[in-house]
Motif scaffolding. Structure first.
Motif, PDB file in Angstrom:
ATOM      1  N   SER A   7     -29.012  -3.806   3.967  1.00 15.89           N
ATOM      2  CA  SER A   7     -28.138  -3.531   2.973  1.00 15.89           C
ATOM      3  C   SER A   7     -28.179  -4.134   1.602  1.00 15.89           C
ATOM      4  O   SER A   7     -27.991  -3.708   0.611  1.00 15.89           O
ATOM      5  N   ALA A   8     -28.876  -5.208   1.756  1.00 22.43           N
ATOM      6  CA  ALA A   8     -29.295  -6.112   0.509  1.00 22.43           C
ATOM      7  C   ALA A   8     -30.081  -5.202  -0.310  1.00 22.43           C
ATOM      8  O   ALA A   8     -30.216  -4.999  -1.542  1.00 22.43           O
ATOM      9  N   TYR A  11     -28.670  -2.132  -1.883  1.00 22.81           N
ATOM     10  CA  TYR A  11     -27.571  -2.543  -2.907  1.00 22.81           C
ATOM     11  C   TYR A  11     -28.341  -2.850  -4.116  1.00 22.81           C
ATOM     12  O   TYR A  11     -27.940  -2.355  -5.364  1.00 22.81           O
ATOM     13  N   THR A  12     -29.445  -3.689  -4.197  1.00 17.09           N
ATOM     14  CA  THR A  12     -30.215  -3.907  -5.175  1.00 17.09           C
ATOM     15  C   THR A  12     -30.867  -2.575  -5.592  1.00 17.09           C
ATOM     16  O   THR A  12     -31.194  -2.700  -7.011  1.00 17.09           O
ATOM     17  N   PHE A  15     -27.223  -0.200  -6.390  1.00 16.99           N
ATOM     18  CA  PHE A  15     -26.145  -0.887  -6.968  1.00 16.99           C
ATOM     19  C   PHE A  15     -24.823  -0.581  -6.220  1.00 16.99           C
ATOM     20  O   PHE A  15     -23.771  -0.460  -7.188  1.00 16.99           O
ATOM     21  N   SER A  16     -24.906   0.063  -5.272  1.00 15.44           N
ATOM     22  CA  SER A  16     -23.830   0.162  -4.319  1.00 15.44           C
ATOM     23  C   SER A  16     -24.005  -0.301  -2.872  1.00 15.44           C
ATOM     24  O   SER A  16     -25.012  -0.483  -2.524  1.00 15.44           O
ATOM     25  N   GLY A  17     -22.876  -0.313  -2.222  1.00 12.16           N
ATOM     26  CA  GLY A  17     -23.071  -0.664  -0.728  1.00 12.16           C
ATOM     27  C   GLY A  17     -23.374   0.364   0.052  1.00 12.16           C
ATOM     28  O   GLY A  17     -22.663   0.452   1.445  1.00 12.16           O
ATOM     29  N   THR A  18     -24.116   1.454  -0.221  1.00 13.90           N
ATOM     30  CA  THR A  18     -24.413   2.523   0.634  1.00 13.90           C
ATOM     31  C   THR A  18     -25.082   2.068   1.612  1.00 13.90           C
ATOM     32  O   THR A  18     -25.952   1.208   1.872  1.00 13.90           O
ATOM     33  N   ASN A 107     -31.337 -10.160  -7.346  1.00 11.98           N
ATOM     34  CA  ASN A 107     -32.625  -9.665  -6.858  1.00 11.98           C
ATOM     35  C   ASN A 107     -33.836 -10.440  -7.491  1.00 11.98           C
ATOM     36  O   ASN A 107     -34.685  -9.985  -8.400  1.00 11.98           O
TER      37      ASN A 107
END
Length: 138
Positions: A7-8, A11-12, A15-18, A107
């Motif tokens: 998930s990290a 996100y990086t 830029f979202s929690g997809t 990041n």
């Protein structure tokens, strides 16, 4: 590749929690023209383990946005650097003189890569991200 991304990492890059690589992104990869939109992949057998892409800025055709995504098991092994190096060469031959990149401030590996690999980089902060202007070597 989604199964090999934390998930990290997602996100990086997005830029979202997809929870997976987004469908719009996969669609964009299907519309590469290999001039204004280009992507290179790193493979482990038939599995994609890294992607680096650029999208030319329509208002400033000598510039392009660049982004990289590397599967977690392959991070910090030099794959992203190799993909960026090859993509930079292609972009330069296509008239691109610089990249723009947005990097989430958490990041650290990407921030260190930019600072060490692109000494002429300039940056500004915008909320929780740094925007980099990266000149291509001439």
């Amino acid at each position: 590749m989604s199964d090999r991304l934390s998930s990290a990492s997602l996100y990086t890059r997005f830029f979202s929690g997809t929870p997976r690589v987004p469908e719009y992104y996969l669609g964009m990869l299907g519309r590469l023209d290999h001039w204004d939109r280009e992507a290179l992949v790193g493979l482990d057998g038939d599995e994609i383990v890294g992607i680096a892409e650029y999208v030319r800025d329509t208002t400033r055709p000598c510039r392009a946005d660049i982004a990289v995504l590397v599967a977690d098991p392959w991070q910090r092994r030099g794959l992203g650097s190799v993909l960026i190096g090859c993509l930079t060469q292609l972009a330069g031959r296509r008239g691109i003189t610089g990249f723009d990149a947005d990097v989430v401030l958490t990041n650290r590996p990407a921030l260190l890569f930019v600072h060490h690999g692109w000494p002429a980089a300039r940056s500004t902060r915008d909320g929780g991200a740094a925007h980099f202007t990266l000149p291509l070597a001439t």
